[in-house]
Structures are given as structure tokens and as C-alpha cells.
Design an enzyme around this catalytic site. Structure first.
Site, mmCIF file in Angstrom:
data_model
loop_
_atom_site.group_PDB
_atom_site.id
_atom_site.type_symbol
_atom_site.label_atom_id
_atom_site.label_comp_id
_atom_site.label_asym_id
_atom_site.label_seq_id
_atom_site.Cartn_x
_atom_site.Cartn_y
_atom_site.Cartn_z
ATOM 1 C CG ASN A 10 0.137 1.582 -2.168
ATOM 2 O OD1 ASN A 10 0.066 2.393 -1.089
ATOM 3 N ND2 ASN A 10 -0.717 0.672 -2.496
ATOM 4 C CD GLU A 98 -3.590 -3.870 -0.203
ATOM 5 O OE1 GLU A 98 -3.231 -2.840 0.262
ATOM 6 O OE2 GLU A 98 -2.681 -4.771 -0.762
ATOM 7 C CD GLU A 166 -2.331 -1.681 -8.114
ATOM 8 O OE1 GLU A 166 -1.100 -1.723 -8.126
ATOM 9 O OE2 GLU A 166 -3.003 -1.764 -7.131
ATOM 10 C CB SER A 214 3.882 -9.493 -7.771
ATOM 11 O OG SER A 214 2.775 -10.009 -7.037
ATOM 12 N N GLY A 235 4.276 -1.776 -4.769
ATOM 13 C CA GLY A 235 3.701 -1.960 -3.368
ATOM 14 C C GLY A 235 4.910 -2.201 -2.462
#
Ligand code: PEP
Length: 258
Positions: A10, A98, A166, A214, A235
């Protein structure tokens, strides 16, 4: 546990230029194409999709970070599943924390999931609690997110569903730490139980579960080995093509406990 690992990059709102994006993509693709046990999915910002659309393959697939629920029409600024499909996009991330933070509700996410599945896109549904409590309230929260986001979705379309767990406290630059493989193992069993109770045992075992939050080259192996998951959603570490390529190679070589 599925034979193929799914590793999703991502990129969020990065990088700044098409030149950098292409450099990243082509480096990752070179590694991804060699890996027989891994499906790599790269989800760049919309603006780069066209530039990658002729370079994708089964081992190195293209995903989007969002999609609208209508096919076409007066929806300024939105992108439809049909438009993504036309660019060889095969996956779409939905329900990312997000985007939820920007106001996306479970109902909006469900409409997007429905539209994406109808266009034969594989949906990566992100779920995750913002806080971990010791009484297990976070499990009720996850159950509610799964049930609401998948309400009235036909069972037969769930063959293209992927669930990414997540935990919000572990995602992004402000996160202090990642989950642990031990606790992830318990949560992944819980997610399968919800899928089994809501749909069927078959669906519970067929839906791949990913972990995101993470992930780095240092913890990827432990999550894949001991977390009870089928892959990872990465990410920040996916923005460095060298680190992300290491994660892909780890996924190819890891032995599973289950
Ligand atoms: C993500 O954005 O989905 C994610 C998991 O981010 P990071 O790996 O940076 O925590």
C-alpha cells in the site's frame, strides 16, 4: 493455510513522481515474477495505475486504494470499478483506517465492496480496532465491522474477498509497535469463526487473512510463520523497493507452523 502467500504493497499517497513510481514498480516486479509461492499486489495512487497497467501479471498484480460504487455518471472526483477493471486492476483495498478516519462508514464500505465484487475485482477489506482492551471488547468491534461491511453480499461473490486485519494502533507513522504473532494468531482464528458463523465453514477457510501494521523485513517472517495468516499488507516498508523485495523473498521461503 493457502499455498500462495499474498503480499500487498500500500503505497498510500506516494511517491511524488511517475518516474519514481515506475522505478519502484519495475524493481519489485523483477523480484515478484521469480516467486512461485507469492502473489504480489501493488496498490499505487490512482494516478499511476495507467502507467503500470500493461506491466502486470498474475504474480505481480495491480490494485487500487479505493473505488466508487457507481459504474459511471455525475460523480465528480470518483473512480468506478469498471474504470479500474479496464486498466487491468484486479484488487482494491476498501475500509482502510485512513479512509474511515475521513468519514467512510461501514455502509459506504459495503456499497463499495458490492460494486467491486460485481466487477470481478478482488476486495481487500481492512478491519481493525483503535484500542486493544483486556476484556476483549475489541473482538466485538471486529465482529461488528465484518458483519456490517459484508451485509447482504451474495455468498458466491465472497470467493474474491480477502480480509486484512490492521489494528489501527499498529498502522502508520504514529504507531509505536506492531501486533505480536501470538496475539495475531488468536485474532485470525476469531476472524475465521465470525466468517464461519456468518457465512459457512468453507468460506471461513477459503478467505485469505492478511496482517497489516508496521510490518518490516525484521518481523515479516514471524508474522507469516506464527500469526496464522495468509499474507501481509505492507505500508511504509513497501515504499523502499529493496526492503519490500526482501519481504517478498521471506514470504517465498517461510515455513508455516500450521
Ligand atoms: C497500511 O497502510 O495499510 C499499513 C499497514 O501501514 P504501515 O505498514 O506503514 O503500518
Amino acid at each position: 493455510m493457502k499455498i500462495k502467500r499474498i503480499i500487498v504493497a500500500n503505497w498510500k499517497m506516494n511517491p511524488r513522481t511517475t518516474q519514481e513510481a515506475r522505478k519502484n514498480f519495475l524493481h519489485v516486479k523483477k523480484t515478484a515474477e521469480k516467486l512461485t509461492k507469492v502473489q504480489t499486489v501493488i496498490t499505487p495512487p490512482f494516478i499511476f495505475l495507467e502507467s503500470f497497467s500493461k506491466e502486470t501479471s498474475r504474480r505481480c498484480a495491480l490494485g487500487a486504494q479505493d473505488v466508487f460504487w457507481k459504474k459511471e455518471g455525475s460523480y465528480t472526483g470518483e473512480i468506478s470499478p469498471a474504470q479500474l477493471y479496464d486498466l487491468n486492476v484486479t484488487h482494491v483495498i476498501l475500509g482502510h483506517s485512513e479512509r474511515r478516519r475521513l468519514g467512510e462508514s461501514d455502509e459506504i464500505i459495503r456499497d463499495k465492496i458490492k460494486a467491486a465484487l460485481e466487477y470481478r475485482l478482488n476486495v481487500i477489506l481492512c478491519i481493525g480496532e483503535s484500542e486493544r482492551d483486556t476484556e476483549g471488547h475489541y473482538l466485538a468491534f471486529l465482529k461488528n465491522e465484518i458483519k456490517k461491511s459484508l451485509e447482504r453480499i451474495p455468498k458466491k461473490q465472497l470467493a474474491r474477498l480477502i480480509v486484512a486485519y490492521e489494528p489501527i494502533w499498529a498502522v502508520g507513522a504514529k504507531a509505536k509497535f506492531a501486533d505480536t504473532p501470538e496475539s495475531l494468531f488468536e485474532t485470525s482464528i476469531f476472524i475465521r469463526k465470525i466468517l464461519s458463523d456468518t457465512f459457512s465453514k468453507k468460506i471461513a477457510f477459503q478467505v485469505p487473512i492478511l496482517y497489516g501494521g508496521s510490518v518490516t523485513e525484521h518481523n515479516a517472517e514471524n508474522f507469516l510463520k506464527n500469526g496464522g495468516v495468509d499474507g501481509l499488507l505492507v505500508g511504509r516498508a513497501s515504499l523502499d523497493f529493496k526492503e519490500f523485495s526482501k519481504i517478498l523473498k521471506i514470504a517465498q521461503n517461510v515455513e508455516c507452523a500450521t
